[in-house]
Motif scaffolding. Sequence first.
Motif, PDB file in Angstrom:
ATOM      1  N   PHE A 199       0.843  -1.200   0.000  1.00 56.41           N
ATOM      2  CA  PHE A 199       0.000   0.000   0.000  1.00 56.41           C
ATOM      3  C   PHE A 199       0.881   1.253   0.000  1.00 56.41           C
ATOM      4  O   PHE A 199       0.598   2.230  -0.699  1.00 56.41           O
ATOM      5  CB  PHE A 199      -0.919   0.010   1.227  1.00 56.41           C
ATOM      6  CG  PHE A 199      -2.100  -0.910   1.117  1.00 56.41           C
ATOM      7  CD1 PHE A 199      -3.312  -0.453   0.616  1.00 56.41           C
ATOM      8  CD2 PHE A 199      -2.013  -2.241   1.514  1.00 56.41           C
ATOM      9  CE1 PHE A 199      -4.413  -1.296   0.514  1.00 56.41           C
ATOM     10  CE2 PHE A 199      -3.103  -3.095   1.412  1.00 56.41           C
ATOM     11  CZ  PHE A 199      -4.310  -2.622   0.906  1.00 56.41           C
ATOM     12  N   GLY A 200       1.951   1.216   0.811  1.00 61.32           N
ATOM     13  CA  GLY A 200       2.865   2.349   0.869  1.00 61.32           C
ATOM     14  C   GLY A 200       3.554   2.606  -0.457  1.00 61.32           C
ATOM     15  O   GLY A 200       3.801   3.762  -0.830  1.00 61.32           O
ATOM     16  N   THR A 201       3.863   1.530  -1.194  1.00 65.35           N
ATOM     17  CA  THR A 201       4.516   1.676  -2.497  1.00 65.35           C
ATOM     18  C   THR A 201       3.625   2.456  -3.462  1.00 65.35           C
ATOM     19  O   THR A 201       4.071   3.407  -4.117  1.00 65.35           O
ATOM     20  CB  THR A 201       4.854   0.290  -3.081  1.00 65.35           C
ATOM     21  OG1 THR A 201       5.794  -0.362  -2.217  1.00 65.35           O
ATOM     22  CG2 THR A 201       5.454   0.407  -4.466  1.00 65.35           C
ATOM     23  N   PHE A 202       2.349   2.066  -3.546  1.00 65.04           N
ATOM     24  CA  PHE A 202       1.421   2.800  -4.410  1.00 65.04           C
ATOM     25  C   PHE A 202       1.262   4.242  -3.940  1.00 65.04           C
ATOM     26  O   PHE A 202       1.221   5.176  -4.748  1.00 65.04           O
ATOM     27  CB  PHE A 202       0.052   2.109  -4.434  1.00 65.04           C
ATOM     28  CG  PHE A 202      -0.007   0.901  -5.312  1.00 65.04           C
ATOM     29  CD1 PHE A 202       0.159   1.010  -6.689  1.00 65.04           C
ATOM     30  CD2 PHE A 202      -0.246  -0.361  -4.779  1.00 65.04           C
ATOM     31  CE1 PHE A 202       0.094  -0.103  -7.504  1.00 65.04           C
ATOM     32  CE2 PHE A 202      -0.311  -1.483  -5.582  1.00 65.04           C
ATOM     33  CZ  PHE A 202      -0.140  -1.361  -6.957  1.00 65.04           C
ATOM     34  N   ALA A 203       1.179   4.432  -2.623  1.00 62.99           N
ATOM     35  CA  ALA A 203       0.914   5.775  -2.080  1.00 62.99           C
ATOM     36  C   ALA A 203       2.058   6.737  -2.371  1.00 62.99           C
ATOM     37  O   ALA A 203       1.832   7.886  -2.777  1.00 62.99           O
ATOM     38  CB  ALA A 203       0.659   5.689  -0.579  1.00 62.99           C
TER      39      ALA A 203
END
Length: 399
Positions: free
Chosen positions: A292-296
């Motif tokens: 999720f952090g990668t996309f964000a």
Amino acid sequence: MKSSLLNFLNRFLPFSITYAQEVPKATIVTRVMPIGERVVAVTLEYSSEINANNLKPDMFSVETKLEGNFVKRTIKKVYANNNGALLPAPFTNQGKFLVLELDPYEPSAVTATHDPQRLISKRLKLEYKVEQKVSIRSVDGKEFSPFSLTTSEEKHLIIDEFKALVYEDKELGVTIPYRFYVPKNVDKNKKYPLVLFLHGGGERGNDNFLHIAWYRGAVTFAEPGQQAEHPCFVLAPQCPENLAWTDLPMRENRYKPSKSLLAVANLLRKIINEENVDPDRIYVTGMSMGGFGTFAILIEYPELFAAAIPICGGGDVNRLERIKDIPLWIFHAEDDPAVEVEFSRAVVRRLVEIGGKVKYTEFLWGEMERQGYHPHASWIPVYDNEEVIDWLFQQKKSK
């Protein structure tokens, strides 16, 4: 002269002189395997070189303390060298270090535990008991008598090559522990890629260790074989406990980058300015919470990155236009019980609709378990896949 005096004293004085037995220094050696950090060896450092050609595993015993009791470890090999590496000395198999190589796949090899209810992992305090059952002699004839000792001294392969640092973002009011790997023999006239690794939810905290030890992620890119082919910087921040890389699921927007993730972006910019980083070859990868952090972070700062590998995560499908020109290779398991596969599928569908540069690999139902892994742990085969790693380093920002 000294020997003669000692013989005289022993012969004529009405008592005997006892000399303290020399005991080697013992060190626990860990390595991050695809399944996580494991104790793979114990080294014994003697004061003189030992010839290990005639030494057998049953001449030694190794036990680890788990839940208050000592449990036997299986010794697979015994060999010698002069640096404590997990290889016998070439040609001679002798040296001041004896390496007791252990079975890394037995349950007693673990270094951490995981609480599935609280989704938190915890590093164990390692305590190992080592016994040398027989007398052995050094190359120069010195005798080392049997002994038993307990040690908590640790050596962490690859991990110890990362710098342990802390970043304070005063503007955001966030403190981020992080590990940073610098490639060896950096040429000041060259620029090198950088890989940003975002860990999962179980490794949150401030120990600045568990997030690169619980599973292979950051260490994958720092291993000697990978560095020989793809020399790069590796940045691995640790998210503070009770926080996340994005707003927590019970909040309004689970895809919104948190202050912790915004601080990571500021840290990344700082490193780009201070180190020989190639701004056209900065990559980000993460798993679960880190997925999720990668996309964000991609969506928030698309100008920073050349490519990404999000694993079992999800992103805001309404903002994907911002990253449609960034090459992505997304991974998820169909039967993932922790993060529903639909999170990744929705992102992929939308990226395909808008002409995004996306590759998608979905592990079929039961495929992870057939490999011996939990269905959520799709990062294990990903970070162990040379094709995936090679693909990442082939990516470069288009001008």
